[in-house]
Design a protein around this motif. Structure first.
Motif, PDB file in Angstrom:
ATOM      1  N   GLY A   1       0.813  -1.447  -0.118  1.00  0.00           N
ATOM      2  CA  GLY A   1       0.031   0.220  -0.020  1.00  0.00           C
ATOM      3  C   GLY A   1       0.727   1.426   0.052  1.00  0.00           C
ATOM      4  N   SER A   2       1.981   1.138  -0.542  1.00  0.00           N
ATOM      5  CA  SER A   2       2.858   2.460  -0.490  1.00  0.00           C
ATOM      6  C   SER A   2       3.016   2.936  -1.955  1.00  0.00           C
ATOM      7  CB  SER A   2       4.358   2.033  -0.134  1.00  0.00           C
ATOM      8  OG  SER A   2       4.874   0.901  -0.944  1.00  0.00           O
ATOM      9  N   GLY A   3       2.353   2.570  -2.733  1.00  0.00           N
ATOM     10  CA  GLY A   3       2.016   3.456  -4.148  1.00  0.00           C
ATOM     11  C   GLY A   3       1.406   2.750  -5.116  1.00  0.00           C
ATOM     12  N   LEU A   4       1.098   3.324  -6.203  1.00  0.00           N
ATOM     13  CA  LEU A   4       0.115   2.407  -7.242  1.00  0.00           C
ATOM     14  C   LEU A   4       1.009   2.678  -8.490  1.00  0.00           C
ATOM     15  CD1 LEU A   4      -3.273   3.445  -6.465  1.00  0.00           C
ATOM     16  CD2 LEU A   4      -2.313   0.953  -6.525  1.00  0.00           C
ATOM     17  N   GLY A   5       1.560   3.581  -8.989  1.00  0.00           N
ATOM     18  CA  GLY A   5       1.955   3.887 -10.233  1.00  0.00           C
ATOM     19  C   GLY A   5       3.463   4.535 -10.332  1.00  0.00           C
TER      20      GLY A   5
ATOM     21  N   GLY B   1      11.168   7.238 -17.002  1.00  0.00           N
ATOM     22  CA  GLY B   1      11.848   8.701 -17.007  1.00  0.00           C
ATOM     23  C   GLY B   1      11.229   9.666 -17.684  1.00  0.00           C
ATOM     24  N   GLY B   2      11.522  11.023 -17.849  1.00  0.00           N
ATOM     25  CA  GLY B   2      10.783  12.055 -18.555  1.00  0.00           C
ATOM     26  C   GLY B   2       9.393  12.510 -17.758  1.00  0.00           C
ATOM     27  N   ILE B   3       8.539  12.607 -18.618  1.00  0.00           N
ATOM     28  CA  ILE B   3       7.196  12.836 -17.984  1.00  0.00           C
ATOM     29  C   ILE B   3       6.134  11.704 -18.588  1.00  0.00           C
ATOM     30  CG2 ILE B   3       5.064  14.298 -18.113  1.00  0.00           C
ATOM     31  CD1 ILE B   3       7.198  16.743 -18.472  1.00  0.00           C
ATOM     32  N   PRO B   4       6.091  10.596 -18.059  1.00  0.00           N
ATOM     33  CA  PRO B   4       5.551   9.516 -18.396  1.00  0.00           C
ATOM     34  C   PRO B   4       4.191   9.630 -18.372  1.00  0.00           C
ATOM     35  CG  PRO B   4       6.350   8.874 -16.508  1.00  0.00           C
ATOM     36  CD  PRO B   4       6.947  10.017 -16.764  1.00  0.00           C
ATOM     37  N   ILE B   5       3.079   9.049 -19.399  1.00  0.00           N
ATOM     38  CA  ILE B   5       1.894   9.100 -19.427  1.00  0.00           C
ATOM     39  C   ILE B   5       1.176   7.645 -19.120  1.00  0.00           C
ATOM     40  CG2 ILE B   5      -0.494   9.681 -20.571  1.00  0.00           C
ATOM     41  CD1 ILE B   5       1.212  11.790 -22.247  1.00  0.00           C
ATOM     42  N   ARG B   6       0.862   7.449 -18.251  1.00  0.00           N
ATOM     43  CA  ARG B   6       0.347   5.963 -17.848  1.00  0.00           C
ATOM     44  C   ARG B   6      -1.064   5.805 -18.198  1.00  0.00           C
ATOM     45  NH1 ARG B   6       1.810   7.910 -13.219  1.00  0.00           N
ATOM     46  NH2 ARG B   6      -0.073   7.290 -11.974  1.00  0.00           N
ATOM     47  N   LYS B   7      -1.132   5.326 -19.491  1.00  0.00           N
ATOM     48  CA  LYS B   7      -2.609   5.053 -20.056  1.00  0.00           C
ATOM     49  C   LYS B   7      -3.291   3.972 -19.861  1.00  0.00           C
ATOM     50  CE  LYS B   7      -2.567   7.153 -24.430  1.00  0.00           C
ATOM     51  NZ  LYS B   7      -2.250   7.278 -25.717  1.00  0.00           N
TER      52      LYS B   7
ATOM     53  N   ALA C   1       1.687  -2.251 -18.384  1.00  0.00           N
ATOM     54  CA  ALA C   1       0.934  -0.834 -18.471  1.00  0.00           C
ATOM     55  C   ALA C   1       1.440  -0.345 -19.805  1.00  0.00           C
ATOM     56  CB  ALA C   1       1.528  -0.059 -17.368  1.00  0.00           C
ATOM     57  N   ARG C   2       0.386   0.506 -20.547  1.00  0.00           N
ATOM     58  CA  ARG C   2       0.739   0.959 -21.734  1.00  0.00           C
ATOM     59  C   ARG C   2       1.190   2.538 -21.446  1.00  0.00           C
ATOM     60  NH1 ARG C   2      -2.364   3.375 -25.942  1.00  0.00           N
ATOM     61  NH2 ARG C   2      -4.357   3.018 -24.832  1.00  0.00           N
ATOM     62  N   ILE C   3       2.602   3.136 -21.918  1.00  0.00           N
ATOM     63  CA  ILE C   3       3.120   4.231 -21.641  1.00  0.00           C
ATOM     64  C   ILE C   3       3.190   4.983 -22.795  1.00  0.00           C
ATOM     65  CG2 ILE C   3       4.838   5.315 -20.499  1.00  0.00           C
ATOM     66  CD1 ILE C   3       3.255   3.699 -18.858  1.00  0.00           C
ATOM     67  N   ASP C   4       2.909   6.317 -22.773  1.00  0.00           N
ATOM     68  CA  ASP C   4       3.190   7.272 -23.743  1.00  0.00           C
ATOM     69  C   ASP C   4       4.118   8.305 -22.821  1.00  0.00           C
ATOM     70  OD1 ASP C   4       3.591   9.025 -26.214  1.00  0.00           O
ATOM     71  OD2 ASP C   4       1.376   8.618 -26.378  1.00  0.00           O
ATOM     72  N   HIS C   5       4.462   9.361 -23.707  1.00  0.00           N
ATOM     73  CA  HIS C   5       5.293  10.496 -22.812  1.00  0.00           C
ATOM     74  C   HIS C   5       5.075  11.859 -23.483  1.00  0.00           C
ATOM     75  CE1 HIS C   5       8.297   7.076 -21.832  1.00  0.00           C
ATOM     76  NE2 HIS C   5       8.386   7.995 -20.869  1.00  0.00           N
ATOM     77  N   VAL C   6       5.025  12.866 -22.584  1.00  0.00           N
ATOM     78  CA  VAL C   6       5.022  14.286 -22.808  1.00  0.00           C
ATOM     79  C   VAL C   6       6.225  14.663 -23.275  1.00  0.00           C
ATOM     80  CG1 VAL C   6       4.496  16.641 -22.136  1.00  0.00           C
ATOM     81  CG2 VAL C   6       3.069  14.956 -21.171  1.00  0.00           C
ATOM     82  N   PRO C   7       6.615  15.126 -24.566  1.00  0.00           N
ATOM     83  CA  PRO C   7       8.060  15.229 -24.817  1.00  0.00           C
ATOM     84  C   PRO C   7       8.579  16.152 -24.320  1.00  0.00           C
ATOM     85  CG  PRO C   7       6.515  15.017 -26.954  1.00  0.00           C
ATOM     86  CD  PRO C   7       5.767  15.133 -25.634  1.00  0.00           C
ATOM     87  N   THR C   8       9.748  16.227 -23.534  1.00  0.00           N
ATOM     88  CA  THR C   8      10.452  17.331 -22.892  1.00  0.00           C
ATOM     89  C   THR C   8      11.923  17.523 -22.601  1.00  0.00           C
ATOM     90  OG1 THR C   8      10.377  18.469 -20.528  1.00  0.00           O
ATOM     91  CG2 THR C   8      10.395  16.048 -20.950  1.00  0.00           C
ATOM     92  N   ALA C   9      12.333  18.549 -22.689  1.00  0.00           N
ATOM     93  CA  ALA C   9      13.920  18.774 -22.352  1.00  0.00           C
ATOM     94  C   ALA C   9      14.011  18.389 -21.050  1.00  0.00           C
ATOM     95  CB  ALA C   9      14.299  20.213 -22.796  1.00  0.00           C
ATOM     96  N   GLU C  10      15.199  18.492 -20.663  1.00  0.00           N
ATOM     97  CA  GLU C  10      15.380  18.305 -19.085  1.00  0.00           C
ATOM     98  C   GLU C  10      15.395  19.685 -18.363  1.00  0.00           C
ATOM     99  OE1 GLU C  10      19.430  16.391 -18.976  1.00  0.00           O
ATOM    100  OE2 GLU C  10      18.689  14.243 -19.167  1.00  0.00           O
ATOM    101  N   LYS C  11      14.063  20.114 -18.298  1.00  0.00           N
ATOM    102  CA  LYS C  11      13.748  21.316 -17.625  1.00  0.00           C
ATOM    103  C   LYS C  11      13.776  21.297 -16.074  1.00  0.00           C
ATOM    104  CE  LYS C  11      10.224  22.590 -20.711  1.00  0.00           C
ATOM    105  NZ  LYS C  11      10.225  23.936 -21.031  1.00  0.00           N
ATOM    106  N   GLU C  12      14.153  22.306 -15.286  1.00  0.00           N
ATOM    107  CA  GLU C  12      14.167  22.359 -13.881  1.00  0.00           C
ATOM    108  C   GLU C  12      12.702  22.136 -13.174  1.00  0.00           C
ATOM    109  OE1 GLU C  12      17.459  24.566 -11.594  1.00  0.00           O
ATOM    110  OE2 GLU C  12      16.570  25.954 -12.987  1.00  0.00           O
ATOM    111  N   VAL C  13      12.600  21.557 -11.980  1.00  0.00           N
ATOM    112  CA  VAL C  13      11.679  21.178 -11.297  1.00  0.00           C
ATOM    113  C   VAL C  13      11.749  21.883 -10.091  1.00  0.00           C
ATOM    114  CG1 VAL C  13       9.558  19.566 -10.598  1.00  0.00           C
ATOM    115  CG2 VAL C  13      10.972  19.318 -12.713  1.00  0.00           C
TER     116      VAL C  13
END
Length: 297
Positions: free
Chosen positions: A140-144, A152-158, A166-178
């Protein structure tokens, strides 16, 4: 065949990155391989370094986090699924614990990869990722998080489930700061155990996914995440205040799911304004988007 380290000490070290979920929808299932979440998040260059050691001097499994012994149930489940040998696990985290950064998933992945390397088990990455996901779901410590951390990156868990299905897509991105500010801890299980909250999360999560797919950009990911946090009712107290303060400064921020932390991926021109806002709430943490995944170090 798995070695039996009667005389020799076997050790290995792995790194697994943090993952902040922006929005999600819960998918329950009795099979832990099929249980999980859909949604979208961002993987960071910060994370957890995990060293495993086994051998004649290790007589029982112990797990340490930042030098202190912990229960480490998720990592313990990983170990039990891979070997009968006692293992010493030492994890060092450069991300907050219990605040929505996916630390338990990172620890589980690091344990799996390091143990595989130390014992020469020759498991594939997908199998190791699945082991970590199953351990997260069972405890029970996590699901996704594990699914995101494995990509890696900005993965979309579809679609939900373990990394192998799991079927995965991504939001294209550079290595921006968070940028992040931590406002406290939040128990994942306390939220997932509230039926009314789960209902609200799923309604808001489905809507957020629709809007992101229509426009899969970093900016829209932040907008969808913010709407999700507000609409499902998770953003409260200081978290809500920080999000609204960022709004007034012209920057979109949202809550790290599931945790009492706020994050933003601002444009270069808005960095100063965001730092000024976040500084009013606590120490500002700076990361970059990590486009890689787990590695042996």
């Amino acid at each position: 065949m798995q070695p039996e380290p009667v005389n020799d000490t076997l050790t290995a070290r792995a790194f697994a990155p943090a993952h902040i979920t922006g929005f999600f929808k819960i998918h329950d299932h009795e099979d832990p391989m099929k249980k999980g979440s859909t949604g979208c998040g961002v993987v960071l260059d910060g994370g957890v370094y995990t060293t495993v050691t086994t051998g004649k001097d290790i007589d029982k499994t112990e797990i340490f986090l930042n030098g202190e012994i912990v229960a480490g149930n998720t990592s313990r489940t990983v170990i039990e699924s891979m070997t009968d040998l006692p293992v010493k696990v030492e994890s060092i985290s450069d991300i907050p614990i219990g605040c929505g950064f996916g630390a338990s998933g990172a620890g589980a992945l690091g344990t799996a990869y390091a143990l595989n390397h130390a014992l020469s088990l020759e498991y594939t990455s997908i199998r190791l990722n699945d082991i970590a996901h199953i351990a997260e779901v069972k405890n029970g410590s996590g699901l996704g998080d594990v699914v995101g951390q494995a990509h890696g990156g900005i993965p979309i868990r579809k679609t939900p489930g373990s990394p192998s299905i799991a079927r995965i897509d991504h939001v294209p991105t550079a290595e921006k700061e968070v940028f992040c500010v931590v406002l406290g801890e939040l128990s994942t299980s306390s939220v997932l155990g509230n039926p009314e909250m789960v209902k609200n999360i799923n309604i808001a999560g489905e809507e957020a996914m629709k809007k992101l797919i229509e426009k899969p950009t970093v900016d829209n990911f932040m907008h969808c995440s913010r709407e999700f946090a507000i609409n499902c009712g998770l953003a409260r107290g200081k978290v809500r205040e920080a999000i609204e303060a960022a709004d007034k400064a012209g920057v979109v921020a949202s809550q790290a799911m599931l945790g009492n932390a706020v994050f933003s991926i601002p444009s270069v021109t808005c960095v100063k304004e965001l730092i000024d806002v976040f500084s009013d709430f606590g120490e500002v943490l700076r990361f970059k988007i990590r486009t890689g995944s787990i590695k042996i170090v």
